[in-house]
Motif scaffolding. Structure first.
Motif, PDB file in Angstrom:
ATOM      1  N   ILE A  34     -17.337  -1.146   4.407  1.00  8.85           N
ATOM      2  CA  ILE A  34     -17.247   0.294   4.654  1.00  8.85           C
ATOM      3  C   ILE A  34     -16.357   0.633   5.851  1.00  8.85           C
ATOM      4  CG2 ILE A  34     -18.668   2.285   5.336  1.00  8.85           C
ATOM      5  CD1 ILE A  34     -20.566   1.460   3.148  1.00  8.85           C
ATOM      6  N   PRO A  35     -16.499  -0.069   7.001  1.00  6.30           N
ATOM      7  CA  PRO A  35     -15.569   0.246   8.094  1.00  6.30           C
ATOM      8  C   PRO A  35     -14.113   0.007   7.702  1.00  6.30           C
ATOM      9  CG  PRO A  35     -17.363  -1.125   8.886  1.00  6.30           C
ATOM     10  CD  PRO A  35     -17.515  -1.037   7.411  1.00  6.30           C
ATOM     11  N   ALA A  36     -13.861  -1.015   6.866  1.00 10.79           N
ATOM     12  CA  ALA A  36     -12.481  -1.309   6.477  1.00 10.79           C
ATOM     13  C   ALA A  36     -11.897  -0.176   5.649  1.00 10.79           C
ATOM     14  CB  ALA A  36     -12.433  -2.609   5.683  1.00 10.79           C
ATOM     15  N   VAL A  37     -12.688   0.345   4.704  1.00  8.39           N
ATOM     16  CA  VAL A  37     -12.187   1.435   3.867  1.00  8.39           C
ATOM     17  C   VAL A  37     -12.034   2.704   4.701  1.00  8.39           C
ATOM     18  CG1 VAL A  37     -12.694   2.855   1.863  1.00  8.39           C
ATOM     19  CG2 VAL A  37     -13.089   0.407   1.777  1.00  8.39           C
ATOM     20  N   GLU A  38     -12.959   2.902   5.641  1.00 10.95           N
ATOM     21  CA  GLU A  38     -12.848   4.042   6.552  1.00 10.95           C
ATOM     22  C   GLU A  38     -11.524   3.979   7.318  1.00 10.95           C
ATOM     23  OE1 GLU A  38     -16.404   4.047   8.847  1.00 10.95           O
ATOM     24  OE2 GLU A  38     -16.883   6.097   8.248  1.00 10.95           O
ATOM     25  N   TYR A  39     -11.137   2.769   7.701  1.00  8.16           N
ATOM     26  CA  TYR A  39      -9.877   2.591   8.425  1.00  8.16           C
ATOM     27  C   TYR A  39      -8.696   2.999   7.544  1.00  8.16           C
ATOM     28  CZ  TYR A  39      -6.057   0.163  10.832  1.00  8.16           C
ATOM     29  OH  TYR A  39      -4.873  -0.142  11.458  1.00  8.16           O
ATOM     30  N   LEU A  40      -8.730   2.584   6.264  1.00 10.77           N
ATOM     31  CA  LEU A  40      -7.634   2.927   5.359  1.00 10.77           C
ATOM     32  C   LEU A  40      -7.513   4.438   5.177  1.00 10.77           C
ATOM     33  CD1 LEU A  40      -7.966   0.334   2.468  1.00 10.77           C
ATOM     34  CD2 LEU A  40      -6.246   0.393   4.260  1.00 10.77           C
ATOM     35  N   LEU A  41      -8.655   5.137   5.209  1.00  9.49           N
ATOM     36  CA  LEU A  41      -8.629   6.583   5.014  1.00  9.49           C
ATOM     37  C   LEU A  41      -8.201   7.302   6.290  1.00  9.49           C
ATOM     38  CD1 LEU A  41     -11.958   7.101   3.011  1.00  9.49           C
ATOM     39  CD2 LEU A  41      -9.689   6.587   2.139  1.00  9.49           C
ATOM     40  N   ASP A  66      -4.548   5.678  11.276  1.00  9.00           N
ATOM     41  CA  ASP A  66      -3.894   4.394  11.524  1.00  9.00           C
ATOM     42  C   ASP A  66      -3.747   3.563  10.265  1.00  9.00           C
ATOM     43  OD1 ASP A  66      -2.991   4.172  14.131  1.00  9.00           O
ATOM     44  OD2 ASP A  66      -5.037   3.990  14.890  1.00  9.00           O
ATOM     45  N   GLY A  67      -4.649   3.752   9.318  1.00  6.81           N
ATOM     46  CA  GLY A  67      -4.577   2.981   8.083  1.00  6.81           C
ATOM     47  C   GLY A  67      -3.661   3.624   7.048  1.00  6.81           C
ATOM     48  N   GLY A  68      -3.127   4.799   7.321  1.00  2.38           N
ATOM     49  CA  GLY A  68      -2.175   5.425   6.414  1.00  2.38           C
ATOM     50  C   GLY A  68      -2.740   6.577   5.605  1.00  2.38           C
ATOM     51  N   GLU A  69      -3.973   7.003   5.890  1.00  2.00           N
ATOM     52  CA  GLU A  69      -4.584   8.161   5.210  1.00  2.00           C
ATOM     53  C   GLU A  69      -4.498   8.048   3.698  1.00  2.00           C
ATOM     54  OE1 GLU A  69      -2.434  11.242   7.337  1.00  2.00           O
ATOM     55  OE2 GLU A  69      -4.242  11.657   8.488  1.00  2.00           O
ATOM     56  N   ALA A  70      -5.038   6.982   3.160  1.00  5.40           N
ATOM     57  CA  ALA A  70      -4.989   6.762   1.719  1.00  5.40           C
ATOM     58  C   ALA A  70      -5.798   7.824   0.986  1.00  5.40           C
ATOM     59  CB  ALA A  70      -5.536   5.375   1.403  1.00  5.40           C
ATOM     60  N   LYS A  71      -5.265   8.254  -0.171  1.00 11.46           N
ATOM     61  CA  LYS A  71      -5.955   9.234  -1.003  1.00 11.46           C
ATOM     62  C   LYS A  71      -6.401   8.624  -2.336  1.00 11.46           C
ATOM     63  CE  LYS A  71      -5.135  12.895   1.678  1.00 11.46           C
ATOM     64  NZ  LYS A  71      -5.353  12.118   2.916  1.00 11.46           N
ATOM     65  N   LYS A  86       0.299  10.058  -4.606  1.00 16.40           N
ATOM     66  CA  LYS A  86      -0.696  10.080  -3.536  1.00 16.40           C
ATOM     67  C   LYS A  86      -0.691   8.724  -2.854  1.00 16.40           C
ATOM     68  CE  LYS A  86      -3.978  13.324  -5.598  1.00 16.40           C
ATOM     69  NZ  LYS A  86      -5.300  13.432  -6.205  1.00 16.40           N
ATOM     70  N   LYS A  87      -0.862   8.737  -1.552  1.00 14.27           N
ATOM     71  CA  LYS A  87      -0.887   7.488  -0.785  1.00 14.27           C
ATOM     72  C   LYS A  87      -2.022   6.586  -1.302  1.00 14.27           C
ATOM     73  CE  LYS A  87      -0.112   4.753   2.736  1.00 14.27           C
ATOM     74  NZ  LYS A  87       1.129   4.077   3.058  1.00 14.27           N
ATOM     75  N   THR A  88      -1.680   5.346  -1.607  1.00 15.91           N
ATOM     76  CA  THR A  88      -2.632   4.440  -2.247  1.00 15.91           C
ATOM     77  C   THR A  88      -2.850   3.201  -1.382  1.00 15.91           C
ATOM     78  OG1 THR A  88      -1.792   5.188  -4.360  1.00 15.91           O
ATOM     79  CG2 THR A  88      -3.099   3.177  -4.376  1.00 15.91           C
ATOM     80  N   ALA A  89      -4.059   2.675  -1.431  1.00 16.96           N
ATOM     81  CA  ALA A  89      -4.351   1.431  -0.733  1.00 16.96           C
ATOM     82  C   ALA A  89      -5.165   0.528  -1.655  1.00 16.96           C
ATOM     83  CB  ALA A  89      -5.121   1.704   0.548  1.00 16.96           C
ATOM     84  N   ILE A  90      -5.065  -0.788  -1.443  1.00 23.68           N
ATOM     85  CA  ILE A  90      -5.790  -1.758  -2.268  1.00 23.68           C
ATOM     86  C   ILE A  90      -6.947  -2.319  -1.448  1.00 23.68           C
ATOM     87  CG2 ILE A  90      -5.633  -3.937  -3.533  1.00 23.68           C
ATOM     88  CD1 ILE A  90      -2.597  -3.499  -3.645  1.00 23.68           C
ATOM     89  N   VAL A  91      -8.130  -2.379  -2.070  1.00 21.89           N
ATOM     90  CA  VAL A  91      -9.268  -3.036  -1.448  1.00 21.89           C
ATOM     91  C   VAL A  91      -9.570  -4.272  -2.284  1.00 21.89           C
ATOM     92  CG1 VAL A  91     -11.695  -2.837  -0.882  1.00 21.89           C
ATOM     93  CG2 VAL A  91     -10.188  -0.895  -0.535  1.00 21.89           C
ATOM     94  N   SER A  92      -9.411  -5.453  -1.699  1.00 21.66           N
ATOM     95  CA  SER A  92      -9.498  -6.675  -2.485  1.00 21.66           C
ATOM     96  C   SER A  92     -10.762  -7.462  -2.170  1.00 21.66           C
ATOM     97  CB  SER A  92      -8.260  -7.533  -2.220  1.00 21.66           C
ATOM     98  OG  SER A  92      -8.588  -8.890  -2.288  1.00 21.66           O
ATOM     99  N   THR A  93     -11.548  -7.708  -3.215  1.00 22.28           N
ATOM    100  CA  THR A  93     -12.674  -8.624  -3.093  1.00 22.28           C
ATOM    101  C   THR A  93     -12.381  -9.864  -3.941  1.00 22.28           C
ATOM    102  OG1 THR A  93     -13.708  -7.142  -4.680  1.00 22.28           O
ATOM    103  CG2 THR A  93     -14.583  -7.099  -2.477  1.00 22.28           C
ATOM    104  N   ILE A  94     -11.103 -10.184  -4.042  1.00 20.75           N
ATOM    105  CA  ILE A  94     -10.686 -11.375  -4.787  1.00 20.75           C
ATOM    106  C   ILE A  94     -11.118 -12.595  -3.987  1.00 20.75           C
ATOM    107  CG2 ILE A  94      -8.705 -12.636  -5.676  1.00 20.75           C
ATOM    108  CD1 ILE A  94      -7.249  -9.853  -5.578  1.00 20.75           C
ATOM    109  N   PRO A  97      -0.831  -0.547   1.541  1.00 13.22           N
ATOM    110  CA  PRO A  97      -1.535  -1.576   2.300  1.00 13.22           C
ATOM    111  C   PRO A  97      -2.701  -2.128   1.487  1.00 13.22           C
ATOM    112  CG  PRO A  97      -2.099   0.583   3.141  1.00 13.22           C
ATOM    113  CD  PRO A  97      -1.074   0.799   2.067  1.00 13.22           C
ATOM    114  N   SER A  98      -3.022  -3.397   1.691  1.00 14.06           N
ATOM    115  CA  SER A  98      -4.197  -3.951   1.029  1.00 14.06           C
ATOM    116  C   SER A  98      -5.107  -4.523   2.098  1.00 14.06           C
ATOM    117  CB  SER A  98      -3.804  -5.041   0.039  1.00 14.06           C
ATOM    118  OG  SER A  98      -3.526  -6.232   0.722  1.00 14.06           O
ATOM    119  N   VAL A  99      -6.406  -4.333   1.908  1.00 18.92           N
ATOM    120  CA  VAL A  99      -7.351  -4.932   2.842  1.00 18.92           C
ATOM    121  C   VAL A  99      -8.236  -5.892   2.055  1.00 18.92           C
ATOM    122  CG1 VAL A  99      -8.963  -2.992   2.646  1.00 18.92           C
ATOM    123  CG2 VAL A  99      -9.093  -4.486   4.609  1.00 18.92           C
TER     124      VAL A  99
END
Lengths: 530, 414
Positions: free
Chosen positions: B156-163, B166-171, B231-239, B262-264
């Motif tokens: 959750i903190p990681a996704v909060e950062y992306l939004l 500094d994380g790029g305001e992903a939508k 829209k600004k996009t980010a990847i959340v990876s649980t690979i 960006p991908s986290v």
């Protein structure tokens, strides 16, 4: 005459003074903005944007150094640019050496990186090197800013290289779209709509919310791009399918010889692939210290991997498998055990961690095929490589004496022996040949997969699937089966997901094998009964 | 076949265990029976890549503790077994550790499925397991101490950062994962969290791949397309595990830059990056509770201890190793406080233990058997290390029952 001359003189002096003063003023702004690069991320973004807008070429080395992690900060806030072993002061450009312990590397984050890209673009658009101008136009295109319109208009007027012109025009269109002038905006939309670029489409979609008044024009432009992109997407999917097929083909070719031609169920096949990949790692490690050999380490690994795995294959055939001919169940268990032993031996020798394989520059990045179809370089090479290997195997079996003997022995062993063929030697060579091909596959797969002791286990099932589906004993069947399964898999993936697509393919193959147990291209005639 | 291989494996392991423990034997401890420390990590199979380093960490800690004079005047002895990345075998090996070797404590497991497999064994035989890996939460057993992160301490903190700015305001968010319990549960929690932040299901793409998936070209191309909708996009990876290297290679080859998409990642650490050229990946993110690049005296000590033990100055440390190290120290402190190794006495003694962890914060074992930990976000650098771009000012207490899963509404918290 005289007064006129003195007036002229005064004007010249004035102009010279002005010329001298202008860079001094710019330099002042440059000097005030520069320290911000060493601050927090927010301050860095602000400083980068100011330096980019100044257009002072002196900012270029500092910004480049920041983006490449070569900008250092001293305790008193002085910024140094590291260039190899030497260091220069970022403000004055004079050499200034500082001890390693006194300097601190300045880190950046993605936001700063984005700002840097835009600023470097603004500064490099006047570069004498067309490649740099192209990259600059690309950077401005991605960071689009209404303030760049005049800069780009001037750059477009100067530009003579067609491909750079095209990029600058695109960047200009994107910048105009965010400008406030409605006429410029429409021109921007038309220019973007005339491309087949997914990025342009993305920019247009993004502009929808802010530009309700020109919405129909934007929609029309997007529809235009979509029409052009549709054909390209089909081509892209086809390439992805062929690429997956080429990987399957490479993995299966060795098995097509050992299982397809000889009938040995070799469960250690995946481990031979893995050994080929590790041979690549070793060859690259050895070549690391020899500069002229380094770029050739990957091509060199191909014959090396063939020799290493062929030797191990020959030893395995002579030592173990030949005692079990005609007993498929025992062969299966034996080769499975040998596979586990090879895997664990590699794990003990090299560790369980992934080993790094270096991709040569010509195997990195994306290439553009005709009609702007983007393909990744490593996969294109592997596709070509798999076809070359296939052709070589076919030639070896059809046209050489060894191939003739091999076919003779597998068709009628007793008669072949009566003709004077040393069947034992042919068996060993055939198995070594198949194992060597698996090793070659390992060299190629090291470029797209992990080099770890588990590399082979992922491919063994797929390899058997391809060989059985294509028809045991038929090389052409293996080729068609590999590419067919690859393309079908990639066509299903977008709407079924990667997991379900694979399940569907397996189910389809199962149904097919039920109907036609001998695969796509069954052996006919005498060979079928053997 | 399996029977013979099991026997040979057992013989080999018995040999290995004796070989490992014999040199550590010191006459000064000869009187009291040793304290037995079980090590339940896969040393072969797919998970060996990650778990062998944890086995070495526990062995290192046992050696270090013995050098300090052992515990309660007794020598420590490690008992190593190999569950071979085989989930049912984990349960058998856990039973063997508890019943045959009678270990006092066990350090082990990586995947959630292996932990779920041994949990009933530890509960039935009243053992004590320290589990060192970040996981999906939704679990609490009195026989397990969880020293990795719960979702609120990582995902959750990681996704909060992306939004955030500094994380790029992903939508738009792409949720990519390997198809098993940890990614599926984490993504379910994240979807709830994203919805609460106003990101609708239309702006979330969710995809799963099999273990060890190596052909990412189609998925990465689809991510590019999804990101190209303005829209600004980010990847959340649980690979997880092996699939990461081909995934990152494909990102690099298709030219996806961290500035654009960006991908986290939650399962990619220093060990995993050791196998790839990270230059095209600079700027992609990972969220953990520890990075090797943390500057703290405890971390300097930890790194020095590890590199000296493994006799390789280039070996890296990572988050699960740090969690193992912290967990081991907390257990040792708990045993010292309880004055015995009996599980029922050590358990209450471990709760409330504090330890100055290598992450640079003082971590506490909470009554819910989880730790309070700092959250850090790092950007991948060209040298395979992480540049820490964000960390929480304070430690965050673990919330193992997520508030973003509706069924948990009635559960007591803490």
């Amino acid at each position: 005459m005289r007064p006129a001359r003195s007036v002229m003189k005064r004007i010249i002096v004035l102009v010279l003074l002005l010329l001298a003063a202008m860079p001094a003023r710019a330099q002042d702004a440059f000097l005030t903005a520069l320290p911000g690069l060493g601050g927090g991320f927010g301050a860095q973004v602000e400083a980068v944007e100011r330096l980019g807008a100044l257009g002072d070429p002196r900012a270029l080395p500092a910004l480049r150094a920041l983006s490449e992690g070569r900008l250092l900060r001293l305790a008193d806030g002085t910024l140094l640019i590291r260039d190899g072993a030497t260091q220069v002061n970022a403000a004055t450009g004079a050499p200034q050496q500082a001890a390693e312990a006194d300097t601190q590397r300045i880190n950046i984050n993605n936001r700063v990186r984005g700002a840097l890209r835009g600023a470097l673009g603004q500064l490099q658009i006047i570069s004498p090197d067309p490649d740099e101008r192209f990259a600059a136009a690309e950077a401005i295109f991605r960071s689009r800013n209404a303030a760049n319109v005049p800069l780009l208009e001037a750059a477009l007027a100067r530009e003579s290289v067609p491909r750079v012109r095209e990029r600058i025009a695109l960047a200009l269109a994107a910048s105009r779209l965010v400008a406030s002038d409605p006429a410029a905006k429409l021109a921007g939309i038309t220019a973007l709509g005339a491309t087949a670029s997914p990025e342009a489409r993305s920019i247009l979609l993004e502009a929808r919310a802010a530009n309700a008044d020109v919405l129909p024009q934007i929609e029309a432009a997007v529809a235009d791009i979509d029409r052009r992109l549709a054909i390209r997407r089909v081509a892209e999917t086809a390439f992805q399918g062929l690429s997956l097929g080429s990987v399957l083909l490479l993995a299966a070719l060795g098995l097509a010889v050992t299982f397809g031609v000889m009938g040995v169920i070799n469960m250690a096949h995946g481990e031979f692939v893995m050994l080929g990949a590790y041979t690549t790692v070793i060859v690259q490690d050895l070549a690391r210290d020899i500069p002229w050999l380094q770029p050739w380490s990957l091509p060199l690994a191909v014959p090396m991997a063939f020799l290493v795995t062929a030797a191990i294959g020959a030893a395995m055939e002579r030592g173990l498998i030949r005692h079990l001919y005609g007993r498929p169940l025992e062969t299966l268990l034996l080769t499975f055990g040998v596979g586990m032993m090879i895997q664990q031996a590699v794990r003990l020798a090299f560790g369980a961690q992934n080993r790094e394989v270096i991709s040569p520059p010509w195997m990195q990045g994306t290439l553009m095929l005709p009609f702007d179809v983007p393909v990744t370089a490593n996969r294109l090479w592997i596709l070509c490589f798999s076809l070359v290997i296939f052709a070589l195997i076919l030639a070896a079996i059809r046209m050489t004496r060894f191939g003739l003997e091999m076919r003779a022995v597998t068709q009628r062993r007793a008669i072949a022996a009566a003709m004077g063929i040393r069947t034992g030697r042919v068996d060993a060579l055939t198995f070594a040949f198949g194992s060597g091909i698996a090793g070659i596959a390992g060299v190629a797969l090291s470029q797209i997969d992990n080099v770890s002791p588990n590399l082979g286990t992922g491919y063994i099932i797929d390899s058997f699937l391809v060989v059985v589906f294509g028809g045991v004993g038929s090389l052409a069947g293996t080729l068609i089966a590999a590419f067919g399964l690859g393309v079908i898999n990639k066509m299903l993936e977008p709407w079924a997901g990667a997991v379900l697509a694979k399940v569907f393919v397996l189910v389809a193959v199962m149904v097919f094998i039920q109907r036609r147990p001998r695969g796509l291209f069954p052996q006919k005639g005498r060979a079928a009964e053997a | 076949m399996t029977e013979t291989s099991k026997i040979t494996r057992r013989v080999a392991l018995a040999g290995l265990t004796t070989a490992l423990t014999a040199p550590a034997f010191r006459p000064s401890f000869a009187q009291a029976a040793p304290i037995k420390v079980g090590v339940l990590h896969s040393l072969s199979g797919t998970m060996a890549i990650s778990e062998t380093a944890l086995r070495d960490t526990v062995l290192m800690m046992v050696e270090a503790q013995n050098a300090k004079g052992g515990l309660l005047g007794r020598r420590l002895e490690a008992v190593v077994v190999d569950p071979a990345s085989n989930w049912p075998l984990f349960a058998e090996k856990a039973r063997e550790l508890l019943q045959v070797h009678k270990v006092d404590v066990t350090f082990g497991c990586w995947t959630s499925v292996s932990r779920k497999s041994v949990l009933p064994v530890f509960e039935e035989l009243n053992g004590m397991l320290f589990y060192p890996v970040q996981y999906e939460g939704e679990e609490e057993s009195k026989n397990i101490f969880y020293t990795g992160a719960a979702p609120n301490q990582q995902a959750i903190p990681a996704v909060e950062y992306l939004l955030g700015p500094d994380g790029g305001e992903a939508k738009r968010i792409v949720l990519l994962g390997t198809d098993y319990v940890y990614p599926r549960t984490t993504n379910r929690i994240l979807r709830g969290f994203l919805n609460s932040k106003g990101i609708t299901d239309a702006d979330i793409m969710e995809e799963y791949t099999p273990f060890g998936h190596s052909d990412w070209q189609g998925i990465v191309a689809r991510v590019k397309r999804f990101a190209g909708e303005g829209k600004k996009t980010a990847i959340v990876s649980t690979i997880n595990g092996d699939a990461n290297v081909p995934f990152y290679r494909e990102l690099g080859n298709q030219g996806i830059k961290a500035e654009d998409i960006p991908s986290v990642a939650f399962s990619v650490g220093e060990e995993e990056l050791a196998g790839i050229d990270t230059r095209p990946l600079v700027g992609h993110l990972a969220a953990w509770n520890y990075f090797m690049s943390v500057q703290s005296p405890a971390n300097t000590e930890f790194k020095a201890l590890w590199q000296a033990y493994i006799k390789n100055p280039r070996r890296v440390t990572n988050d699960p190793m740090e969690a193992t190290y912290t967990g081991f120290n907390m257990w040792a402190q708990g045993v010292a406080k309880a004055g015995t190794t009996a599980v029922d006495a050590v358990r209450p003694a471990v709760i409330g233990q504090t330890f100055a962890a290598p992450a640079g914060y003082t971590e506490t074992m909470l009554p819910n058997h989880h730790l309070s930990k700092p959250v850090m976000i790092g950007e991948i650098q060209a040298d395979g290390q992480f540049n820490i771009v964000y960390k929480t000012p304070e430690v965050v207490p673990a919330e193992n029952w997520s508030r973003f899963i509706p069924e948990n509404a009635n559960r007591r918290r803490g």
